[in-house]
Design an enzyme around this catalytic site. Structure first.
Site, PDB file in Angstrom:
ATOM      1  N   HIS A  72     -11.298   1.122  -8.221  1.00  0.00           N
ATOM      2  CA  HIS A  72     -11.783   2.333  -7.476  1.00  0.00           C
ATOM      3  C   HIS A  72     -10.683   3.412  -7.896  1.00  0.00           C
ATOM      4  CE1 HIS A  72      -9.546  -0.025  -4.607  1.00  0.00           C
ATOM      5  NE2 HIS A  72      -9.008   1.184  -4.159  1.00  0.00           N
ATOM      6  N   CYS A 191      -4.335   2.127   2.639  1.00  0.00           N
ATOM      7  CA  CYS A 191      -4.261   2.049   1.421  1.00  0.00           C
ATOM      8  C   CYS A 191      -3.762   3.338   0.788  1.00  0.00           C
ATOM      9  CB  CYS A 191      -4.962   1.021   0.559  1.00  0.00           C
ATOM     10  SG  CYS A 191      -6.865   1.733   0.530  1.00  0.00           S
TER      11      CYS A 191
END
Length: 672
Positions: A72, A191
């Site tokens: 991603h 993250c």
């Protein structure tokens, strides 16, 4: 929750591949999925999107246990949030601990993706921790079935209205309230991109806590926004889990709580172990705890828990540097403005004019000379706090507020004995660890209130003072003086070589001790008011401007090689570089030192050499391009700066494109 009707759906039939065979590893899978997105008109630059996804892979692998991969990224080459899906036969290795992945989702989000879109993407990430959902994808017979499954989690049907409470409900609630309170844990997950791992980690921990009979409340600090944990929830928690690859926002809220810290992927891979470790830490009086004082909304900056000493040392030093920067910027620009209004001779007369003249008793040069003297004096006073602030906040990062007083004292001592910036760093470290050691001494309850405000500052200041006076003060002064004399000795014989040396020093640690040693050498030389000293000052400032400008240029010409946080830092780095704040490049160097730092040094060396060769001069100690009036041979200054910036930008782009890191370390927090 649904996406806007004017936007295409996040997933559609033409974005799904079933039972695809892809040779060439994970990059080939990503390229195949990007090709599917391109054919559907979902990306404006397929190669740029592949590079962005691979750059995210280099930060940490996106393979997850259970045969799942979720490459991603956020990218300027995508205009609408998009999910591409491939069911692979055979599976492909994405770095998961249990083997290849047979289900691969490419999650592509636009740079400008709003909160609603991020919530849609995070909904998919959270569904991937559900075994029933994953098995349904494996067993899906048609593309339409896959689309329906994914759409069902990103656009769930509205929940039915809750039934009206029955008369028995209050009694049931009361009975529930009387049950013994379960163990309670709070957690933070975060993250680098905040799209997938943040939410998957949260759901994995929640599921593990439910199995263990533990109450868990998670704060997800991701791209779809963050709702801070209520203070009363934190107060009741027995322990805290930090599952993050980036910094924890407002860490000081958890001060004193037993803590378990790791990267975000461990919370996905081993959630049960982390819950068990948190419970064990809650029962262990010697367990690691979140450092700092609960009175502050933010943490001291010192890491805790299971964070390694390499990361901890870097963060401690960068905390000192980050708090010092405002003194550098304010002091340097005030001095430069003093020169602008009062002339360069204000360096000799400014303090006397500021003390002995007033608006009713203007100096011979009139109001402008008086204003220039005031500005120069203010700038000099601000500059005087550079080393004390550096040492004070290094100590603060180690020992929290009790370390501030001994740290500032150590910094002032470093200036007093001639130790300079090197002495300030050493003194700050000694003061901080001395204060931290004293704070851990078990004292009677009646004495605890005096510890942070009287005893720790007093004893730590005395200890660091004695150490610096009796043991390390003179050696540090000798090191600082020797470095200055060595550089000064070079100026008469090889100006260009001196420029290369200064350029390398300015770009080596980007605001660290080597950079500051070169800068201190240049600013100290300004007092001599010689052409050589002005040339050295120009060389140092131009070379120090190169790293942030080069990283800003690199993120502009090849944004796909950088993560979204890095691209945001790149946009800010234009102004930081133009203002001569080398620390603007620290986030890039800390995340990828082996490819970034040599690239910056190459451009800095060229800029330094050109400045000395062209005879560029500078009479102001700070300000960047905004003190153009203090630069002699401005055109050649700009030529040297542009050439060095372009060289560094091209070097870092080439390094990221063609040199792959041998080992993938977890991203580390940078405080600037």
């Amino acid at each position: 929750m649904t996406s806007s009707t004017s936007s295409p759906p996040i997933i559609s039939r033409d974005l799904v591949l079933l039972d695809a065979a892809v040779d060439g590893g994970k990059q080939a899978v990503i390229a195949r999925l990007v090709d599917v997105l391109a054919q559907a008109g979902r990306t404006t630059d397929p190669q740029g999107l592949v590079s962005a996804a691979m750059a995210r892979e280099e930060q940490s692998a996106t393979g997850l246990p259970g045969g799942i991969a979720i490459p991603h990224c956020r990218s300027p080459y995508v205009d609408t949030p998009t999910i591409g899906f491939a069911r692979l036969k055979p599976g492909v290795d994405f770095g998961a601990p249990d083997g290849p992945a047979d289900l691969a989702f490419l999650i592509a989000a636009p740079d400008s993706g709003g909160q609603e879109h991020m919530k849609l993407l995070s909904s998919l990430a959270r569904a991937l921790v559900r075994k029933d959902f994953v098995e349904s994808l494996r067993n899906a017979a048609t593309v339409d079935e896959v689309v329906s499954l994914v759409d069902g989690v990103v656009n769930p049907a509205p929940a039915a209205p809750a039934a009206a409470p029955t008369p028995a409900a209050p009694a049931a609630a009361a009975a529930t309230a009387e049950k013994p309170t379960a163990r309670s844990i709070v957690a933070i997950t975060a993250c680098p991109t905040g799209i997938a791992h943040t939410y998957m980690a949260a759901d994995s921990l929640t599921a593990a806590a439910k199995e263990a009979g533990v109450t868990l409340v998670v704060e997800t600090q991701g791209s779809s926004g963050s709702t801070p944990l209520p203070p009363e929830t934190i107060a009741k928690a027995d322990a805290v889990i930090f599952a993050t690859d980036v910094g924890v926002k407002d860490k000081g809220r958890f001060a004193g709580k037993p803590v378990v810290a790791s990267g975000v992927k461990r919370a996905i891979n081993e959630p049960g172990k982390m819950i068990a470790e948190a419970l064990a830490a809650a029962d262990n009086p010697n367990a690691a705890r979140v450092e700092g004082s609960g009175a502050d909304a933010s943490s001291s900056g010192a890491p805790s828990g299971n964070v390694g000493w390499g990361t901890r040392t870097r963060q401690i030093l960068l905390t000192g540097v980050s708090y010092m920067i405002p003194f550098v910027a304010a002091g340097g620009l005030l001095i430069a403005l003093g020169f602008l209004f009062g002339g360069y001779e204000i360096a000799d007369t400014g303090n006397d004019i500021a003390l002995n003249n007033s608006l009713q008793n203007l100096p011979p040069g009139g109001f402008l000379e008086y204003l220039g003297a005031i500005l120069f004096t203010l700038g000099g006073l601000a500059f005087g706090f550079l080393v004390p602030a550096l040492a004070g906040y290094i100590s603060f990062a180690i020992a929290d507020r009790p370390g501030i007083a001994p740290g500032f004292t150590a910094g002032a001592l470093a200036v007093f004995v001639g130790g300079g910036f090197i002495g300030g760093i050493a003194g700050g470290v000694i003061a901080g660890f001395t204060a931290l050691w004293i704070s851990k001494i078990d004292v009677p309850r009646w004495l605890r209130g005096l510890m942070p405000v009287v005893i720790i500052p007093l004893v730590a200041s005395l200890a660091v003072g004695l150490i610096m006076f009796f043991l390390i003060g003179r050696p540090l002064a000798w090191v600082n003086t020797s470095l200055t004399e060595w550089l000064t000795g070079m100026s008469g014989t090889s100006a260009v070589f001196l420029g290369i040396i200064l350029g390398l020093m300015m770009c080596f640690d980007l605001g660290g001790p080597v950079n500051k040693a070169a800068y201190a050498f240049a600013t100290a030389g300004l007092a001599a008011a010689t052409t050589a000293s002005f040339e050295i000052m120009a060389t140092v400032m131009a070379a120090g401007m190169v790293p942030p400008l080069a990283m800003a240029l690199a993120t502009t010409i090849r944004p796909g090689l950088f993560s979204e946080p890095e691209r945001e830092n790149g946009r800010a780095a234009w102004l930081l570089g133009a203002s001569f704040i080398s620390e603007g490049a620290i986030p890039f160097a800390a995340a990828d030192p082996l490819r970034v730092i040599p690239s910056m040094m190459a451009g800095g060396a060229v800029t330094g050499a050109l400045c000395m060769a062209f005879g560029v001069t500078l009479r102001a100690p700070h300000g960047g391009i905004f003190v153009f009036f203090a630069i002699g041979n401005l055109a050649m200054f700009l030529v040297a700066l542009v050439v060095g910036t372009v060289i560094s930008a091209l070097a870092v782009v080439a390094a990221k494109q063609f040199i792959k890191p041998g080992a993938k370390a977890e991203p580390e927090l940078v405080t600037a």
